[in-house]
Write an enzyme that holds these catalytic residues in place. Structure first.
Site, PDB file in Angstrom:
ATOM      1  N   ASP A   9      33.729 -49.222 121.155  1.00 23.56           N
ATOM      2  CA  ASP A   9      33.464 -48.935 122.562  1.00 23.56           C
ATOM      3  C   ASP A   9      34.569 -47.984 123.035  1.00 23.56           C
ATOM      4  O   ASP A   9      35.754 -48.229 122.784  1.00 23.56           O
ATOM      5  CB  ASP A   9      33.506 -50.253 123.344  1.00 23.56           C
ATOM      6  CG  ASP A   9      33.230 -50.090 124.831  1.00 23.56           C
ATOM      7  OD1 ASP A   9      33.768 -49.159 125.459  1.00 23.56           O
ATOM      8  OD2 ASP A   9      32.493 -50.924 125.381  1.00 23.56           O
ATOM      9  N   CYS A  31      37.502 -49.478 124.931  1.00 19.85           N
ATOM     10  CA  CYS A  31      38.200 -50.584 124.271  1.00 19.85           C
ATOM     11  C   CYS A  31      39.605 -50.151 123.835  1.00 19.85           C
ATOM     12  O   CYS A  31      39.768 -49.167 123.105  1.00 19.85           O
ATOM     13  CB  CYS A  31      37.384 -51.042 123.067  1.00 19.85           C
ATOM     14  SG  CYS A  31      38.261 -52.048 121.867  1.00 19.85           S
ATOM     15  N   CYS A  67      40.067 -50.334 120.052  1.00 17.49           N
ATOM     16  CA  CYS A  67      39.331 -49.233 119.414  1.00 17.49           C
ATOM     17  C   CYS A  67      40.151 -47.955 119.505  1.00 17.49           C
ATOM     18  O   CYS A  67      40.192 -47.145 118.566  1.00 17.49           O
ATOM     19  CB  CYS A  67      37.972 -49.021 120.087  1.00 17.49           C
ATOM     20  SG  CYS A  67      36.814 -50.384 119.940  1.00 17.49           S
ATOM     21  N   ARG A  80      30.465 -52.700 125.325  1.00 21.50           N
ATOM     22  CA  ARG A  80      30.678 -54.125 125.615  1.00 21.50           C
ATOM     23  C   ARG A  80      30.019 -54.565 126.913  1.00 21.50           C
ATOM     24  O   ARG A  80      29.662 -55.741 127.076  1.00 21.50           O
ATOM     25  CB  ARG A  80      32.178 -54.421 125.673  1.00 21.50           C
ATOM     26  CG  ARG A  80      32.903 -54.216 124.363  1.00 21.50           C
ATOM     27  CD  ARG A  80      34.405 -54.307 124.574  1.00 21.50           C
ATOM     28  NE  ARG A  80      34.907 -53.282 125.485  1.00 21.50           N
ATOM     29  CZ  ARG A  80      36.120 -53.279 126.016  1.00 21.50           C
ATOM     30  NH1 ARG A  80      36.957 -54.268 125.734  1.00 21.50           N
ATOM     31  NH2 ARG A  80      36.507 -52.315 126.823  1.00 21.50           N
TER      32      ARG A  80
END
Length: 228
Positions: free
Chosen positions: A113, A116, A119, A143
């Site tokens: 994502d 994120c 991430c 998400r």
């Protein structure tokens, strides 16, 4: 899926020695979609891949259970459930954003994502993963769900003329100005749900095993070696 299992475990069952069509019909009445029935490694048990995940049903249609199925080997347990989804995952290879390793030893697919934090940490270290022989392939997993602005932004990234550049720009804080209906992202998101993804990043090995969230490059390499 909870609705499906609750109904099943409360006594909802198809006729004895139910065929695949009867099992599909029963599951559809319970809210399941995209039903694909396969044999399982366990005698008398069918594997049913639905839009909400994998469940297992006895061939007579009387009992069902949900969760991961493991094969016990001398090298440790092997997640069989993930293997059933790998063909579908690999069919999306042309929709993935890929950062290949020159001396490839491992391939991982990461549900990610763009909002994120972990991430972002993973993405910042892509060169280190690649230098260790790990090819990273991204699939989109917003998400906030499919109605979120992030889902629409990720669709714009994944369908851009240069998706790698578009993702790199987004990870540098320059989000796409245009948004798109998340058609490709919807496919990725639904596959993530089937794998049991609940957060990002979720790293999937080439055998279909989920080996955790964010791992530093050296830690991911160690986990991949251990999962062989």
């Amino acid at each position: 899926m909870k609705k499906i299992l609750t109904a099943l475990l409360c006594g909802v069952a198809v006729n004895a020695m139910a065929g695949d069509a009867a099992i599909k019909s029963q599951l559809k009445t319970l809210g399941a979609k995209s039903i694909d029935i396969k044999d399982s490694p366990v005698s008398g048990v069918k594997t049913v891949v639905t839009d909400k995940g994998i469940i297992y049903i006895t061939e007579d249609g009387k009992y069902a259970f949900q969760g991961k199925l493991y094969k016990l080997t001398t090298k440790g347990p092997v997640n069989v459930s993930g293997k059933f989804l790998m063909d579908k995952l690999n069919s999306y290879k042309n929709e993935m954003i890929v950062y290949p390793a020159k001396n490839e030893k491992y391939v991982v697919t990461v549900f990610m994502d763009i909002t994120c934090h972990y991430c972002h940490l993973l993405h910042q270290q892509l060169k280190e993963y690649n230098d260790l022989g790990i090819t990273v392939r991204y699939l989109a997993f917003p998400r906030g769900g499919m109605r979120s602005e992030t889902a629409k932004q990720m669709e714009a990234i994944w369908t851009a003329k240069a998706p790698v550049f578009a993702l790199n720009e987004a990870e540098s804080g320059r989000l796409p100005k245009e948004v798109k209906t998340p058609n490709i992202v919807k496919k990725h998101y639904e596959l993530g749900i089937q794998f049991g993804v609940t957060g990002t990043p979720s790293v999937i090995t080439s055998s279909g095993e989920i080996i955790g969230g964010y791992l530093k490059p050296a830690d991911l390499l160690a986990a991949l070696k251990e999962s062989k």
